[in-house]
Write a protein that holds these residues in place. Structure first.
Motif, PDB file in Angstrom:
ATOM      1  N   UNK A 140      66.511  58.494  10.236  1.00  0.00           N
ATOM      2  CA  UNK A 140      65.342  57.837   9.650  1.00  0.00           C
ATOM      3  C   UNK A 140      64.965  56.557  10.382  1.00  0.00           C
ATOM      4  N   UNK A 141      65.981  55.879  10.924  1.00  0.00           N
ATOM      5  CA  UNK A 141      65.711  54.621  11.617  1.00  0.00           C
ATOM      6  C   UNK A 141      65.413  54.817  13.100  1.00  0.00           C
ATOM      7  N   UNK A 142      65.270  56.094  13.527  1.00  0.00           N
ATOM      8  CA  UNK A 142      64.969  56.375  14.922  1.00  0.00           C
ATOM      9  C   UNK A 142      66.199  56.582  15.786  1.00  0.00           C
ATOM     10  N   UNK A 143      67.386  56.477  15.205  1.00  0.00           N
ATOM     11  CA  UNK A 143      68.607  56.684  15.971  1.00  0.00           C
ATOM     12  C   UNK A 143      68.719  58.154  16.383  1.00  0.00           C
ATOM     13  N   UNK A 144      68.993  58.381  17.666  1.00  0.00           N
ATOM     14  CA  UNK A 144      69.143  59.740  18.190  1.00  0.00           C
ATOM     15  C   UNK A 144      70.610  59.990  18.468  1.00  0.00           C
ATOM     16  N   UNK A 145      71.130  61.025  17.839  1.00  0.00           N
ATOM     17  CA  UNK A 145      72.536  61.383  18.012  1.00  0.00           C
ATOM     18  C   UNK A 145      72.616  62.773  18.611  1.00  0.00           C
ATOM     19  N   UNK A 146      73.688  63.015  19.373  1.00  0.00           N
ATOM     20  CA  UNK A 146      73.872  64.317  20.016  1.00  0.00           C
ATOM     21  C   UNK A 146      75.200  64.915  19.604  1.00  0.00           C
ATOM     22  N   UNK A 147      75.217  66.233  19.613  1.00  0.00           N
ATOM     23  CA  UNK A 147      76.438  66.963  19.278  1.00  0.00           C
ATOM     24  C   UNK A 147      76.535  68.166  20.202  1.00  0.00           C
ATOM     25  N   UNK A 148      77.673  68.296  20.879  1.00  0.00           N
ATOM     26  CA  UNK A 148      77.884  69.454  21.744  1.00  0.00           C
ATOM     27  C   UNK A 148      78.143  70.669  20.866  1.00  0.00           C
ATOM     28  N   UNK A 149      77.410  71.766  21.086  1.00  0.00           N
ATOM     29  CA  UNK A 149      77.597  72.954  20.256  1.00  0.00           C
ATOM     30  C   UNK A 149      79.054  73.401  20.199  1.00  0.00           C
ATOM     31  N   UNK A 150      79.547  73.669  19.011  1.00  0.00           N
ATOM     32  CA  UNK A 150      80.917  74.128  18.822  1.00  0.00           C
ATOM     33  C   UNK A 150      81.926  73.020  18.628  1.00  0.00           C
ATOM     34  N   UNK A 151      81.503  71.770  18.794  1.00  0.00           N
ATOM     35  CA  UNK A 151      82.420  70.649  18.637  1.00  0.00           C
ATOM     36  C   UNK A 151      82.408  70.148  17.188  1.00  0.00           C
ATOM     37  N   UNK A 152      83.360  69.289  16.877  1.00  0.00           N
ATOM     38  CA  UNK A 152      83.469  68.730  15.529  1.00  0.00           C
ATOM     39  C   UNK A 152      82.298  67.794  15.244  1.00  0.00           C
ATOM     40  N   UNK A 153      81.644  67.925  14.073  1.00  0.00           N
ATOM     41  CA  UNK A 153      80.519  67.030  13.749  1.00  0.00           C
ATOM     42  C   UNK A 153      80.895  65.552  13.820  1.00  0.00           C
ATOM     43  N   UNK A 154      82.168  65.259  13.622  1.00  0.00           N
ATOM     44  CA  UNK A 154      82.587  63.859  13.690  1.00  0.00           C
ATOM     45  C   UNK A 154      82.514  63.298  15.110  1.00  0.00           C
ATOM     46  N   UNK A 155      82.383  64.192  16.093  1.00  0.00           N
ATOM     47  CA  UNK A 155      82.304  63.732  17.484  1.00  0.00           C
ATOM     48  C   UNK A 155      80.874  63.437  17.907  1.00  0.00           C
ATOM     49  N   UNK A 156      79.947  63.423  16.965  1.00  0.00           N
ATOM     50  CA  UNK A 156      78.544  63.141  17.278  1.00  0.00           C
ATOM     51  C   UNK A 156      78.406  61.769  17.930  1.00  0.00           C
ATOM     52  N   UNK A 157      77.649  61.714  19.033  1.00  0.00           N
ATOM     53  CA  UNK A 157      77.502  60.470  19.791  1.00  0.00           C
ATOM     54  C   UNK A 157      76.084  59.919  19.645  1.00  0.00           C
ATOM     55  N   UNK A 158      75.979  58.618  19.525  1.00  0.00           N
ATOM     56  CA  UNK A 158      74.670  57.957  19.434  1.00  0.00           C
ATOM     57  C   UNK A 158      74.141  57.710  20.843  1.00  0.00           C
ATOM     58  N   UNK A 159      72.933  58.233  21.131  1.00  0.00           N
ATOM     59  CA  UNK A 159      72.343  58.100  22.464  1.00  0.00           C
ATOM     60  C   UNK A 159      71.392  56.913  22.568  1.00  0.00           C
ATOM     61  N   UNK A 160      70.867  56.501  21.481  1.00  0.00           N
ATOM     62  CA  UNK A 160      69.911  55.395  21.509  1.00  0.00           C
ATOM     63  C   UNK A 160      69.096  55.401  20.242  1.00  0.00           C
ATOM     64  N   UNK A 161      68.153  54.475  20.165  1.00  0.00           N
ATOM     65  CA  UNK A 161      67.290  54.400  18.991  1.00  0.00           C
ATOM     66  C   UNK A 161      65.847  54.182  19.423  1.00  0.00           C
ATOM     67  N   UNK A 162      64.973  55.017  18.915  1.00  0.00           N
ATOM     68  CA  UNK A 162      63.552  54.886  19.230  1.00  0.00           C
ATOM     69  C   UNK A 162      63.053  53.537  18.721  1.00  0.00           C
TER      70      UNK A 162
END
Length: 247
Positions: A140-162
């Motif tokens: 909602x705040x524009x933060x973009x997070x990425x997740x490698x398919x098949x990996x644990x959701x907890x490993x989601x990485x923040x790439x930046x914020x619009x």
């Protein structure tokens, strides 16, 4: 009669300008996040020699309708719509910050987040790079997070914020490219109060019915001004005939 001619002449010209504006708005009824253009006119006295009764019609401030458009769900992960007031920051073709509400984003082959029009979306520290083969989530705040398919959701990485901004509408001006910019030319500070809605787009705020009614009304005003020209010509002809009879 000179006042009638000046008013009708300049009024006809400005009616044609306004018809161009309405046509432009109607052409953009399907453009995501488009803001309708508004023209305003006023009477201005004609300066110089001649009677002070002369006046002409002149452009006043050309503004925009900043009311919100309809939010449409798309389900696409890179589609975002702004809830309420606010703007998405992009880098204009001139290299400076510009602001849009068109949230149909895309990723270039080089992994850069861009607007639908091919402009880099600005983050807190410049353009946002997106790794390949990752699933994205836009917060909602524009933060973009990425997740490698098949990996644990907890490993989601923040790439930046619009970078989301919310300047006062009267401090913005529309450019020829349809983007809005700060009238001071300076970047607008990010506003954490601006909120995004993921998987959705905001439609144009142009009301096609009102635009069609405006176009019909402008057509009638144009005809009325042309009638004034005809009446002025007839009055001139009759006045000349009366003067000839009196000689």
């Amino acid at each position: 009669m000179d006042r009638l001619i000046y008013t009708a002449m300049t009024g006809t010209k400005q009616i044609m300008e306004q018809q161009t504006t309405v046509s432009h708005n109607m052409a953009n009824v399907g453009s995501t996040g488009f803001r309708a253009q508004i023209d305003a006119f006023r009477a201005v006295p004609v300066e110089g020699k001649g009677l002070a009764t002369r006046s002409q019609v002149s452009d006043d401030t050309v503004g925009a309708d900043f009311s919100e458009g309809t939010i449409r769900q798309t389900g696409r992960s890179l589609d975002v719509a702004i809830k309420g007031a606010g703007w998405i920051t992009v880098q204009g073709s001139d290299g400076k910050e510009a602001y849009t509400r068109a949230g149909a984003l895309k990723i270039t082959p080089n992994g850069i987040l861009q607007s639908e029009g091919g402009l880099n979306v600005q983050g807190d520290s410049g353009p946002i790079s997106i790794p390949f083969d990752t699933s994205l989530l836009v917060g909602k705040d524009g933060t973009i997070s990425s997740l490698i398919p098949g990996s644990n959701p907890e490993s989601m990485a923040v790439l930046g914020r619009i970078k989301l901004v919310n300047p006062q509408p009267d401090t913005l001006k529309r450019g020829d490219d349809g983007l809005f910019r700060s009238s001071t030319g300076k970047p607008v500070a990010a506003d954490i109060g601006v909120s995004l809605l993921g998987g959705a787009l905001e439609d144009s705020n142009v009301n096609i019915v009102e635009s069609m009614v405006d176009m019909i009304s402008l057509g009638r005003q144009f005809d009325m001004n042309m009638s004034l020209f005809k009446n002025a010509q007839e009055n001139d002809t009759k006045a000349s005939q009366i003067l000839n009879l009196s000689q």
